[in-house]
Design a protein around this motif. Structure first.
Motif, PDB file in Angstrom:
ATOM      1  N   GLU A 188      -0.157   4.420   2.488  1.00  0.00           N
ATOM      2  CA  GLU A 188       0.140   3.955   3.648  1.00  0.00           C
ATOM      3  C   GLU A 188       1.433   4.244   3.987  1.00  0.00           C
ATOM      4  O   GLU A 188       1.934   4.963   4.999  1.00  0.00           O
ATOM      5  CB  GLU A 188      -0.172   2.559   4.248  1.00  0.00           C
TER       6      GLU A 188
ATOM      7  N   ASP B  80       0.867  -1.124   0.014  1.00  0.00           N
ATOM      8  CA  ASP B  80      -0.219  -0.073   0.111  1.00  0.00           C
ATOM      9  C   ASP B  80       0.782   1.240  -0.064  1.00  0.00           C
ATOM     10  O   ASP B  80       1.461   1.697   0.990  1.00  0.00           O
ATOM     11  CB  ASP B  80      -0.805  -0.023   1.228  1.00  0.00           C
TER      12      ASP B  80
ATOM     13  N   GLN C 261       2.878  -4.969   5.647  1.00  0.00           N
ATOM     14  CA  GLN C 261       1.804  -5.087   4.706  1.00  0.00           C
ATOM     15  C   GLN C 261       2.108  -6.574   4.040  1.00  0.00           C
ATOM     16  O   GLN C 261       1.146  -7.229   3.834  1.00  0.00           O
ATOM     17  CB  GLN C 261       2.212  -3.915   3.923  1.00  0.00           C
TER      18      GLN C 261
ATOM     19  N   TYR D 124      -3.196  -1.157  -5.184  1.00  0.00           N
ATOM     20  CA  TYR D 124      -3.295  -2.047  -4.104  1.00  0.00           C
ATOM     21  C   TYR D 124      -4.504  -2.932  -3.943  1.00  0.00           C
ATOM     22  O   TYR D 124      -5.400  -2.485  -3.936  1.00  0.00           O
ATOM     23  CB  TYR D 124      -2.775  -1.097  -3.042  1.00  0.00           C
TER      24      TYR D 124
END
Lengths: 324, 550
Positions: B317, B314, B403, B350
């Motif tokens: 993020e 991501d 992640q 993503y």
């Protein structure tokens, strides 16, 4: 005594040779190459790298480079800096005075403050003041040097704006100042970095001085001095303090290399143009001539520190003179 | 008595420290102090390799022409005259520059066509070993003509001829340097006391401390707005920040993190200026087996695994966590500065569900319930190598690790000393490399980094695609700007689909600048290029602007 000093000087030549040799081979064994281009740029020409290596003789076998290097340093020539494109001696000439000034100022703060506090504590053993000063010296001694430096910068530089936060001079006005003005400008810039190094060192020195003096104060000759009716101040400062100096002189001999290594962080925090920053930059850029030259200079300073400690021993303790 | 003497001496020092030798008046007096992150290794442009050296050199030396604010590197459109006041194409491989007759070296000598010829000879001389020599290979000769003209001959016609002729070479004074043997040119003392033709000349260089430049009031392109520019060497960002906050420095070119931007925002005397970055960050997959470079990598030879991993990251993020929101999701190997940047180019988005489906489809499932995918008794894991010196990359690596763990992939982070990292990456001994790449204004640098021709050089992962090579070569050779742009976008879309890397972000650069400085514009590829047009109105000057001014 002169003969002893001369003997130590001969020994220091051997130390220099060992340091030069070890540094040369260690840095050549370390991964990385001084002329490897940045991996963050696309202009990656192996031909240019090869030419740069040829220009500085790095295409030769290590033993040939070593012999040439020894020949150079024997004549006082440390070569050309790979990263700064100028003689290493010129590079050192620019930064060593700053390092020496910082080290001397820090040592003065360290030992004057530390010894004063240590003597003061030992004459008031067990009192509240003694406990408080012990706590402060312990906290100082265990404080990370870069954190302490940053706090001083934030307080005296950014918040109060009493003292400059960086550098050895103010480049805006320095060259338009008169000589006393330039000296004052240098002193103002020296205060925070020297205080950072010196006060942290003083924490340790005070603890050493306190315990050394307490040990001496318990000895028979001190009791005799008191029995003779001497004033307590004379007993402490003339008789006991001198005998407690031996451990402090040992600490002094050890503090010089410690100051040099501690100065790396202080020089970074205060953007101080000294040896510490030069060495860290040289190591990261694999600037072989600067690294090896700096190792020799650092070893020289350490030898000088130990030699000074030896001479001071002889002054402080007559037994060391007769032992020769 | 002693106390009185001490007080007198102290007062004398303080009084002496307040004395000045000059008191400048008018709109061209300003003095600015710049906290610069590194010290130039040299001020001899052919040997310079760092952004610090280029930043200072751009104020002392001039090019024939400068790239314009549009950052267009194709053709000559948008380029700004510098030492050359005009130019014309005689044919597709012959470019003639007309030098500005008013141009002077700082020692008063006129700038001549012979200086340009000499400059080219120095940059391309193997004894000088300039890092820029390789980008000048397509120029066959530079020859002076009469009447201040200089002729460039190219080996073949291509769209970025003008860019190559002007962007890399800062013109050098032949009359100063000609007598110095080429082999010792880079280490000669003159390289630290340069004679240039730019808006500023060097006054003094205090090694490891500061470089002071003073304006050339007779600069032929117009008087520089600031009388003095002082670069203060400050390698530590915290120290640089303290200097601008304390008012000791006026400019900090890169605030690096969102926290620092917030700190600057609270200082009433400072403002922030945001401009596009010339760099982008990525995770590069190694296509070859680190143990055996002749064999393909056991994991990353598979395009689907690469795509799945790319979809599991991501980017937003990361940008929020590491940069405090100061960045953009990267669209392929393209920094935001490049003219070909377009956020509409197709890329992998993503999607952890789709990523997990892809991995499951390849047989990677969590058979033992430990939260990590495995196949044939082997866990899906690899090592990421990062430079230990990069705080932002260390932070980002932790976020990416988390992640990937969410989709059952174990990424082991290895923080390496920079030289060790370079050694491992350039020799192909890695699984995944967390890289950062700084780009020139020309998109053609993408070819060295990602096409087959870059294998053995800057293409560390060994990615090779004949279609990508074809598209990128066509884009570079295309004479039409529109069709070149289309080809660039198709090439980027192709490499995105192949996923030889996970494109992460292009950080926005934020500078801190003192509010009294006006006319501040920053060119993304070279932030000091327009500094000579900055100014400080007399009404806003502070003591620093007058004290010690020339």
């Amino acid at each position: 005594m002169t003969r002893a000093i001369v003997r130590r000087l001969y020994q220091s030549v051997l130390v220099m040779f060992v340091v030069a040799t070890a540094t040369f081979f260690l840095i050549h064994l370390a991964p990385g190459d001084p002329f490897t281009p940045s991996i963050e740029s696309a202009n990656f020409s192996q031909e240019i790298v090869a030419q740069q290596r040829r220009n500085f003789g790095l295409d030769q076998p290590a033993h040939i480079q070593y012999v040439r290097y020894l020949q150079q340093i024997a004549t006082g020539n440390f070569g050309i800096s790979f990263s700064q494109h100028r003689p290493v001696l010129d590079v050192f000439y620019d930064v060593i005075p700053n390092t020496i000034v910082l080290a001397i100022a820090a040592i003065l703060i360290d030992f004057v403050t530390g010894m004063t506090v240590g003597v003061f504590q030992s004459t008031r053993k067990g009192s509240r003041v003694d406990s408080l000063l012990s706590a402060i010296s312990l906290v100082l001694y265990s404080t990370p040097v870069f954190w302490f430096g940053l706090m001083l910068v934030l307080l005296f530089g950014v918040t109060l704006r009493w003292l400059p936060t960086a550098g050895a001079i103010d480049p805006v006005v320095y060259h338009s100042l008169s000589l006393p003005g330039q000296l004052w400008d240098r002193i103002r810039h020296l205060i925070l970095p020297a205080a950072t190094l010196g006060l942290i060192g003083a924490g340790g020195t005070a603890r050493f001085q306190r315990s050394a003096l307490l040990e001496v104060l318990a000895e028979d000759f001190v009791r005799t001095a008191r029995a003779k009716g001497l004033r307590e101040r004379t007993v402490v400062t003339v008789h006991a303090l001198r005998n407690s100096l031996l451990s402090i002189i040992t600490l002094f001999g050890l503090s010089l290399p410690a100051l040099l290594s501690g100065a790396v962080l202080v020089e970074t925090v205060f953007s101080w143009p000294g040896m510490g920053r030069l060495i860290t930059d040289a190591v990261s850029s694999r600037d072989y001539p600067v690294i090896t030259g700096a190792a020799i200079v650092s070893a020289l300073l350490v030898v000088a520190g130990n030699l000074t400690a030896d001479i001071l021993y002889r002054f402080a303790d007559p037994r060391t003179r007769t032992a020769q | 008595m002693t106390k009185g003497l001490l007080t007198t001496v102290l007062c004398a020092f303080v009084a002496a420290s307040c004395s000045t030798k000059a008191d400048c008046r008018g709109d061209f007096c300003g003095t600015i102090v710049i906290a610069i992150g590194g010290e130039p290794e040299t001020l001899f442009p052919p040997a310079s390799q760092t952004t610090a050296a280029d930043a200072v050199a751009d104020l002392i030396f001039l090019k024939l022409a400068d790239i314009g604010p549009g950052m267009n590197s194709v053709g000559d459109e948008g380029f700004l005259p510098r030492l050359a006041e005009s130019w014309e194409w005689e044919d597709s491989v012959t470019l003639v520059f007309n030098l500005n007759q008013l141009a002077r070296w700082h020692d008063g000598a006129p700038v001549r066509a012979e200086d340009v010829e000499f400059t080219f000879a120095v940059y391309t001389d193997t004894l000088v070993a300039s890092p820029k020599a390789s980008v000048l290979e397509r120029i066959s000769s530079v020859t002076p003509r009469n009447n201040g003209q200089v002729e460039f001959k190219f080996r073949l016609p291509y769209p970025e001829q003008f860019y190559d002729a002007t962007h890399y070479m800062r013109i050098l004074p032949r009359h100063v340097l000609d007598t110095i043997p080429r082999v010792s040119l880079t280490s000669h003392p003159i390289t630290r006391a340069p004679v240039g033709s730019g808006p500023y000349r060097l006054v003094r260089w205090r090694a490891s401390e500061a470089i002071e430049l003073v304006a050339d009031s007779n600069f032929f392109l117009g008087r520089p707005g600031l009388a003095r520019v002082i670069f203060r060497v400050t390698r530590d960002t915290e120290s640089a920040l303290a200097q601008v906050l304390a008012g000791e420095a006026d400019v900090l070119e890169q605030l690096v993190t969102g926290v620092n931007v917030d700190r600057i925002s609270t200082a009433p005397h400072l403002r922030t200026i945001e401009y596009p970055s010339s760099s982008y960050l990525y995770l590069q997959f190694n296509m070859r087996n680190p143990e055996d470079p002749e064999a393909p990598h056991p994991l990353f030879r598979n395009r689907m695994i690469r795509r799945a991993l790319a979809m599991a990251v991501d980017q937003q993020e990361l940008i929020d966590a590491v940069l405090g929101g100061l960045g953009d999701r990267t669209i392929g190997p393209v920094s935001k500065m490049l003219s070909i940047w377009n956020d509409q180019i197709p890329s992998l988005s993503y999607d952890t569900t789709r990523a997990l489906e892809l991995l499951n489809g390849l047989g990677w499932t969590d058979t033992d319930g430990d939260g990590y995918l495995d196949r044939s008794g082997r866990r899906l894991e690899f090592e990421l190598v990062i430079p230990a010196s990069s705080r932002s990359r260390r932070q980002a690596a932790v976020v990416i690790q988390d992640q990937l763990r969410r989709v059952g992939v174990n990424m082991v982070v290895a923080e390496l000393e920079l030289n060790t990292l370079i050694s491992r990456v350039t020799s192909g001994r890695f699984d995944v490399f967390f890289g950062s790449r700084t780009q020139d204004p020309s998109p053609s640098t993408i070819r060295e980094a990602w096409s087959s021709s870059g294998i053995g050089g800057a293409n560390f992962g060994g990615y090779s695609s004949s279609e990508f090579d074809r598209l990128i070569n066509s884009a570079i050779e295309s004479q039409q700007a529109d069709s070149a742009m289309t080809l660039w976008h198709r090439a980027v879309a192709h490499i995105n689909a192949d996923a030889p890397a996970v494109w992460l972000y292009s950080p926005n650069t934020v500078a801190a600048v003192h509010r009294r400085i006006e006319g501040v514009t920053i060119r993304p590829d070279q932030w000091t290029a327009t500094l000579w047009t900055w100014r400080i109105p007399e009404s806003r000057m502070i003591a620093r602007d007058r004290r010690g001014a020339p």
